[in-house]
Each structure stands twice: as structure tokens, then as C-alpha cells.
Design a protein around this motif. Structure first.
Motif, PDB file in Angstrom:
ATOM      1  N   GLU A   1       4.692  -2.136 113.755  1.00 29.01           N
ATOM      2  CA  GLU A   1       5.065  -2.998 112.623  1.00 29.01           C
ATOM      3  C   GLU A   1       5.273  -2.164 111.352  1.00 29.01           C
TER       4      GLU A   1
ATOM      5  N   SER B   1       4.690  -8.761 103.786  1.00 34.92           N
ATOM      6  CA  SER B   1       5.376  -9.937 104.343  1.00 34.92           C
ATOM      7  C   SER B   1       6.749 -10.111 103.714  1.00 34.92           C
TER       8      SER B   1
ATOM      9  N   VAL C   1      -0.307 -18.692 103.277  1.00 35.87           N
ATOM     10  CA  VAL C   1      -0.008 -18.286 104.646  1.00 35.87           C
ATOM     11  C   VAL C   1      -0.194 -19.511 105.527  1.00 35.87           C
TER      12      VAL C   1
ATOM     13  N   VAL D   1       9.879 -10.979 112.035  1.00 37.06           N
ATOM     14  CA  VAL D   1       8.589 -11.654 112.050  1.00 37.06           C
ATOM     15  C   VAL D   1       7.612 -10.724 112.766  1.00 37.06           C
ATOM     16  N   LEU D   2       6.625 -10.247 112.066  1.00 34.59           N
ATOM     17  CA  LEU D   2       5.696  -9.265 112.624  1.00 34.59           C
ATOM     18  C   LEU D   2       4.363  -9.956 112.882  1.00 34.59           C
ATOM     19  N   PRO D   3       4.014 -10.141 114.156  1.00 37.49           N
ATOM     20  CA  PRO D   3       2.887 -11.037 114.447  1.00 37.49           C
ATOM     21  C   PRO D   3       1.534 -10.529 113.956  1.00 37.49           C
ATOM     22  N   MET D   4       1.308  -9.232 114.001  1.00 41.66           N
ATOM     23  CA  MET D   4      -0.010  -8.768 113.588  1.00 41.66           C
ATOM     24  C   MET D   4      -0.119  -8.770 112.065  1.00 41.66           C
ATOM     25  N   LEU D   5       0.978  -8.470 111.396  1.00 47.40           N
ATOM     26  CA  LEU D   5       0.986  -8.596 109.930  1.00 47.40           C
ATOM     27  C   LEU D   5       0.644 -10.022 109.538  1.00 47.40           C
ATOM     28  N   THR D   6       1.264 -10.956 110.199  1.00 44.36           N
ATOM     29  CA  THR D   6       1.009 -12.356 109.893  1.00 44.36           C
ATOM     30  C   THR D   6      -0.458 -12.708 110.083  1.00 44.36           C
ATOM     31  N   ALA D   7      -1.028 -12.201 111.170  1.00 41.38           N
ATOM     32  CA  ALA D   7      -2.430 -12.515 111.459  1.00 41.38           C
ATOM     33  C   ALA D   7      -3.334 -11.972 110.362  1.00 41.38           C
TER      34      ALA D   7
ATOM     35  N   HIS E   1      -2.493 -11.023 107.317  1.00 41.19           N
ATOM     36  CA  HIS E   1      -2.174 -11.636 106.028  1.00 41.19           C
ATOM     37  C   HIS E   1      -2.924 -12.977 105.901  1.00 41.19           C
ATOM     38  N   GLY E   2      -2.877 -13.751 106.958  1.00 37.45           N
ATOM     39  CA  GLY E   2      -3.606 -15.021 106.948  1.00 37.45           C
ATOM     40  C   GLY E   2      -5.104 -14.816 106.781  1.00 37.45           C
TER      41      GLY E   2
END
Lengths: 284, 284, 284, 284
Positions: free
Chosen positions: D180, C238, A247, C247-253, C255-256
Motif C-alpha cells: 500500500e 487516504s 471513516v 482503495v487500500l484495505p489496510m490503510l482503511t482499517a 485509519h478507522g
């Protein structure tokens, strides 16, 4: 050399013209037709696959898949042909192309290029070449016509695609870095040209910062390279990151920003229009 | 000129030495003492505030607040003194300093600098100067000793601080951009030196990319500029963004990354150690 | 009914036991062997594919691919067999399974489940079932044994997988939401049990918040469901987002954050150990 | 009790009416005038500061600062008055209010509330009360009129503000989580009402998910609580995180998303309109 060209967008046209001028026998195919000085237009992609080499400059995985793969055309290409794909395609698709060319008895070189159409016109692209050494050597005379410098990305074609994707990702990050910096400095009273004057003459005096600071300075988002294509390349980068099990936070940020840019109706503007989301028109 | 120096870290020492060499009468104060060739050490910050000008190079808002403000020392400074703050401080604190100096009948110039200690040694810093024109003119002979170039950031001191914060933010973005690109390329078989060779000679041939690609290439994270300081500067950037009512996605990404770097125990390493979170040691 | 079970992890064991108790003739295969009361162990996955139905509860796409697909075993299954995959697998792989089962003359139902092993023991899982109606009907008596409720996700199997992935994504978001809230409140003097008391009795009084607030409150990260599996599921989310072009910002957060959790050595802890990155041990 | 009310928005009006109905002698001031049954309107905020207690329900830090602080009105309040601030204000400003009330010989209670105007009408708000015990006890009869339950947040007023900010942050996270999840499930063929049916009856059956899933389901973004106020509260959360020296990734994601919502022109819609950025109108 007898060489085919598939795809005559701005980049493909420039390559075709330069190859013809350099004395090669060029046959080009383009979905929507067209003509280029000194180049023979052919009616089917297959006709462009009968020479010593073919350069493909289509926009993405899907365009290559539908023009060349789905139709089974690779099977009708001249045996031993070197297929040079200069498009920015996904690492996964490049890996698939390695297998497909092997099955068809063809040689495949990934040679994505750095440079916008004006650089292509001058034959000064930076070419990132990956593939089996004999195939790259065979293609080298052509690559030297289209490019000012050939960078050896190793013997695996997909490596060259990963490098190209990483370069484009870095350019979007430079654009967004400038945009976010302008937000902070303009909010505190510094006109953007003054800020750019500092950074271009100190820490960031390189081509990418020069080109895109100029576009941001003048809110000039004429393409150039369209935001939809930038979004595609960031998608490729995100796919490559997921494949690598990683990520990457800044990639994610800039991918989201480019998606917003396209959603905001700026898909046909230059990819640097992403900056407009943050900075707006000059305010000082 | 009779000039005081407050703070003798690596940067402050270099400035003090260069000012003494240039013939100025330099009096320096440092919390933990020390000595510099040609410089008179004084026992209290107040003693450094009795000349024509004073340069403060303390690490952050808090250090300046506790050394000079909380103690009420500004009231004991020589009237008309020009106080040049070369530290990277917050925009909000710089605004507060404008008011405090006005109340005390002093002149205040914000002059944060770009450059690491080796550049300071050579007197070649880039100085971002903001403040009332007469104050900046008064300080100019000193700035010209410490700096290779003086950049005019306008008549509001805090503007210069915003510019400095934006520059440091951009450097961290360049570091993280290279790190994320290396993740993608190494995962696909390209040694990082090959990738850096491409970008430094094409799109990103500027000083910040040169310096930090070298550190990443060799996993050499000797400071330089410590990650804790980098984190402080990104915090200042985030505060400035909040003040401007903006959410900047790439700033957020890199701020989070630097926080992780410090939390992972690398606070005393060079700020480019942030790259180690992503790239690890060279694997190819 | 004669039913096979493939995979005897904590979840698979509970399902097998409940099916045997309910009077079904259960034959189970597990890579590392084992035994379950009332269940016949078989030597090869193929032996579990000769009944009326088979339930697969392997950990991920790769485990299913290597155990059942790569070996070509589907071709040796009893024609008409209904294959119920209760694992959390990717949408793309589920789509591939639709095609593979059709080719092999088998019926495929995606039936991922909500619930931890203790819920599986009680036969009270929530089953998200997707697939051709006749196949789902055929499997229903089995699903009713393992599940307290069967949710109809429609006639496309991959829809059920998307729903399961979305549920797990939402749980990780609830965990991280509580963790970030605790950071803000503990930093301002509120013990986490006091904060959780408020939210559980007002806005967030649901099972997921109850279970995971308790784990955060006691810093008790015994699995449960391991962080490595949580990371896998966020990766699937993802991938599904990229497939959807979003692009899903909370998913990204999140996931990281989960990736950091695993990188920090907590992969074998409960996935709620992600909260430990933010909140640390109770401090008040 | 003789009690003042400052601010007659939807929330303030409901509180004033309930206090009057409960037999208190209520004097209210509102910048834009107005009237409430059983309540005496006064011409200046100062007139509302002459009773035993005053409840302030203004929209934010700035409104309180300009109405009560900048004008120096606190100095004209009745000594010993208990000032109950029910607004959602920043932790930093609440800390400042502690000092200002002490200086003016007044008592200050932070009592932000959970609940929308319909809940306020019924006097069933959840009140998060923080402050010196004697002050809270003095205010308790009033708090019991406006609230269904009083939650003890401890003896420091700002703690209650941090808790309220954290609650609102968590609500925005629940909204975005649902949005999401809907993106992933609708892209794979599941109508949102089917997905919400699952989660509300399994993992997420709490009030916040019920209220906002209903708004998302019907794309009904009538406020309610406006997006501009949601953005303010997320800004307060980001400030509190910076103060705590922390980077919270999911807060950042949702703060960015709410900022986009307002920038997209939906500032006057309900804060759940943030979901519209991701999910669009129902498509299935």
C-alpha cells in the motif's frame, strides 16, 4: 420556456424529449452529436445557454468542467439564466459551481435525480432539488416535466448532491448485502430465489431490493447503470466522508468491492455486477 | 396438542400465550420461573419434553447446550417428539442438533422467526422452517399459531438457521447504511428526517428501513432487540462465512461496528444503537 | 547562513537550536512566542522570510495556509529565498505550494523528517528531500545540521511528502499489527512480553517495532507523537489513495482504528494508544 | 534417539536430513513416498510412531486428522511417545490434540517453526515450543537439531500455535503495508527501490521487510511459502479472533486481500504475491 439541454446520454435524451413534448422550446448540445424528436440541435454549448434555463446531464465533474467551465462559457451565458445540473457531481465541485455562477451572474440549481433511463422516459424521476428558492421556483416547471416528484433539499445546492451520493451509496450497500447473504445461504443449501422470496416479502420489500435481487437471481448484469459510474459515486461518497472527517466502515467495504469489480473487467456491466464477485453464477 | 415451551423471554412468553389461547395444552419451563396465562409451569425442562412437540426459545447455542444437551435430557424425552428450535443458533450447532436428535430418536425442526416481540404477540411472525418433511408437517399447526406465514427452507434444518442469520445480518447492514448516509447528508446541511423522507418514499420503503430510520431519527434506542444479541448473530454470520471459506467485506465492517457498539457500553440498548456511533444525536 | 524558522513546537525548537549551535544566524517566529538559546525571535513571519532560507515546521496544511499563504506573505519574502517545509503536509497542498512559490519567485523544498523530538535534538533526523536540485543543494547545509541523513526523493517536492505519509502510515500499521497479534496470543495464554521477545528477535527486530512494542508492553502512551496528528497523517494517506484512484484495505482499517482512538478521547495520547483499543492493559 | 518423521515436504525433508546427520535413527513416512539421505522410509504412519519421538510436518489440520487421527493410529503408537507437531495448525485443533494424546497415553508438544525451507536446511529455524515441561524436555535434543533457537511458549501446547499464527499474520501485514505504501509513493513519482531504501535503512530494517520488499521490488513471486498456505493461516487467525470474541480490523483487511489473491489465480505463487494486487509490476 426556452430551455437548453447539455448532454444527450440515455438520461439526457429522455429529459429532452419529455420537455419538447411538454411544449418547451428545447435546444440541445451533445459532444458526439445526435438528434431527438422535436429538439433543435446546436453546435456549441454556448448556444444552449441563451434561453431561460439550461439542464446539464453530463457524466461527472470532469465532463462539466471541460465542457462548460474551462472554456469560460459561463461568461457568455444569458444573464439571469437558471442552470440546473442534474448530474451526480461531487459536493466540493457543487460548492465551486455556486461561486462560479454567482461570479457570472447566473443562477444555479443542483437537481440530481433518482431513477434509471426507463423511469426518465416516463418523466417519473425523483428530483432532489437544492438551491436559492427563486432559482428553484424558476426551474420548477421543467423539473415537474422530468420528475414525478420534486424533493426540497434546502437552499444550498451542494446539499442535494450529498443526498444523491448518499442514496447511490445506499443502493450499492443493498446490492452487496444481498450478495453476502446469498453467499451464506447458498453455502448452506438454499437456492437464491427462495431466499429472495423471503426477504422481498418480509423485511426488504422495496424497489431497490426488488430490482437488484432480480439481477442477482438471473446473473443478468446488462446495464442499466454502469459499474464505472457506481465506482465514481462511491469515490464521491468517500471524498465527502473524508471532508466530514469521518471513516465510514461500510462505505469503505463497498467502495473497495466496487473497485475490485471494475478491476476485474466488469466496468461496463451494471453496477450490480459487484454481486458477481461474491455470489458467482447460481449454484443450486 | 400437548406442547412444551422452553424459555419464557419476551418471545417465548408470546408464543406460549398464543398456543394456550389456540387450545393447545401448554407446559412451560423457564430457568428463572415466571407464569403465563393458561400455561402450566413445570419444574424441569424434562417435563416439557413429554408431549407431542416442544418449542425451544432460548437465547443462543450455549443456553440450549447447557439446558438440554449437557444434562443428557434429550435421552429422557418422549420418543418421536418433535423439537422445534425457534432460536437463532449457529449453523454448526444446528448440524450438531440434527445428529443428537437422531441418536435420541427424536425429530428436530429448525424454525427461527423474523419479528420483534410485538409481532410475536399478534402471532404474525415469519417462520423460516427447515427439517424433515414429516417433522415439519407435524409441527405445522403450532407454527401456524405463532406465525403469520411459514417459509419452507428445505429438508435440512441448518439451512433455516443460515437464512435467519443472513436476514439479521442484512438488517444490521440496513441500519449502518442509514447511519453512514446520515453522516454524509447532515455534514452537508440536510436534517435526517428530510433524508429519511426521501429514501422511505423512493428506494427503501420497506419495513426494516421504516422501523430503524424511526429509531435513528429520534435517537430512540430502547430495545427491542439488544445489541449484544445483534453481535451474537453477526458472530454467527462470520462463523458461517469462514466455514464457507469466504471473506465478506460488508459483513466484516458491520460486525466490527456492532462490536464497538457493545464495547462502548451500549450492549443493552437496541441493536440500532450501532447507528449512534456514526450519527450522534440529531444536530440539525 | 541567515535562516528563518517558522514554528517552534518540540521539533521546530530542536531544529532552531541545532542551527544556531552550528553557527547559522537564526531568526524564529512562533505564533505563541517563546525563546530558544542563540535564536533571535521576530514579530512576524515576514521577518523570518528575509534571509537565505527559511524552515517551516508548522503542524499541518491549515497552519501553513493561515500563517503564510492567506496573508499573502510569500509576496513579501526575499526573492530567491529557499523555503524548506519540514512539516507533514498533503500531496495536494505541496503541489499547490510548488505553484505559489514559483509565482512569488521563491524556491521550495519539501523536506519532511522521520524521527521523534529526541532524535531531532541530536540532529539525527532522516530527511526526505524533494525539489529542484539547485534549491535542494542550497538547503543542504541546513538539512545536514538537522538530519543524520538526507534521502533524495527526486526533483518534485510532493514526492517527498508522499513518501513521508507512506512511512507514517506504515508505522501505524506496525502498531496495529502488534496490537492484533497480542489479542490473539494473550487470549491463548501468552504474556505480551514473551510474544514481543520472539518477534523482536526474529522477524521484526527494527526500530519501529522496538519503540512501539515497548509502549504497548507497558501501556505507556505518553506522547511522543499525538494520536490527533497520526489521524491527520492517515487522512492525508487516504486522500492520496483516493487521488490515485485506489482503495487500500489496510490503510482503511488503520485509519478507522485511529479515528476511533481519537473519538474515544485519546487524541492527546501517543498515537500508539491506538493499540489500547485492542489490547487493553496487560492481563497476564 | 529413535525418531519418526511424518510428512516430507520441503520443510519435513530438511528436518529429517538434519536429524539423520546429527546421528538420530530416523524413520520417515510420506503419503507420496520419496527418500532422504540417511533416513529409513516406512510404509505406514504407524511405523513412524514406534520410536521415542515423532515429528509431524503435514500441511494443516485436515492432513493430520486424516493421516493420524481418523485412522485411530494414535492408539497404536508406542506408549510414552512424544509427538512433536511442527505444522501451523489451528488453536482449536491443537486443543483437541491435547485431549487425544492424553487419552492415548502419549505426550504432545506443539512446536511450530518460523523460517522458510532454506533456514530449515541450515537447522536454524526458530521453534515456538509449547507443552508439558517433561515432554518439551524430552523433545529438546531434536528441537535443537532443527532449530537455531527454542522459544518457550509455556505449558499449554495451543499457546505455541496461537503465537505462530500471530507471527504469520504479522508477516502478511508487513507485506500489505509495503504494497500500500508503494501505491502511494509510485503514484507520486517515487520508484519503489528508492522508497524501500529509505524504510529498510530507517524504520523497518528487519528480516521480514528485507525479504518481502525484495520480492515486491522484483515482482518475483516464486514460492517460498504459497498464497494458499498464507490464506489458511489467516483463516486460522480469523478463527482465533472469533473465538476470542474480537473483530480485528487489520486482520480482516489482510485476510480479504489474501483471499482475493488466491481467487485471482495466484494461489501457487508466494504469499507475497498479495502485493501484486495493489502494486502491479514496477512502473517507474
Amino acid at each position: 420556456m426556452e430551455v437548453g439541454i447539455i448532454g444527450l446520454g440515455a438520461m439526457g435524451r429522455a429529459m429532452a424529449r419529455n420537455l419538447a413534448r411538454a411544449g418547451h422550446d428545447v435546444k440541445a448540445w451533445n459532444r458526439s452529436g445526435g438528434s431527438v424528436d422535436g429538439v433543435t440541435m446546436v453546435a456549441s454549448p454556448v448556444d444552449a445557454l441563451q434561453g431561460d434555463a439550461v439542464l446539464t446531464m453530463l457524466s461527472d465533474d470532469d465532463a462539466i468542467r471541460s465542457s462548460l467551465i474551462a472554456s469560460g462559457m459561463l461568461a457568455q451565458a444569458k444573464r439571469g439564466l437558471v442552470h440546473v445540473v442534474t448530474s451526480t457531481i461531487s459536493v466540493a465541485f457543487s460548492r465551486e459551481l455556486v461561486a462560479l455562477h454567482e461570479q457570472a451572474g447566473l443562477r444555479y440549481v443542483a437537481a440530481p435525480v433518482l431513477g434509471r433511463p426507463d423511469v426518465a422516459e416516463k418523466g417519473e424521476l425523483n428530483v432532489l432539488a437544492g438551491g436559492a428558492p427563486d432559482a428553484v421556483e424558476h426551474a420548477r416547471p421543467l423539473l415537474e416535466v422530468i420528475g414525478g416528484r420534486i424533493w426540497d433539499m434546502g437552499i444550498e445546492a451542494p446539499t442535494a448532491n450529498a443526498a444523491k451520493i448518499a442514496c447511490n451509496m445506499m443502493i450499492t450497500m443493498a446490492i452487496e448485502a444481498m450478495a453476502e447473504a446469498v453467499v451464506l445461504t447458498e453455502a448452506n443449501g438454499l437456492p437464491r430465489e427462495r431466499f429472495f422470496d423471503v426477504i422481498l416479502n418480509t423485511l426488504f420489500g422495496s424497489r431497490s431490493y426488488q430490482v437488484y435481487s432480480s439481477k442477482i437471481m438471473h446473473s443478468d448484469y446488462e446495464p442499466g447503470f454502469k459499474a464505472t459510474l457506481g465506482l465514481k459515486d462511491l469515490r464521491l461518497a468517500s471524498e465527502a466522508a473524508l471532508e466530514a472527517g469521518r471513516v465510514l466502515p461500510m462505505l469503505t467495504a463497498v467502495h473497495g468491492r466496487m473497485a475490485e469489480t471494475v478491476e476485474a473487467g466488469m466496468g461496463d456491466r451494471d453496477w450490480s455486477a459487484m454481486a458477481a464477485l461474491s455470489v458467482g453464477p447460481p449454484t443450486l
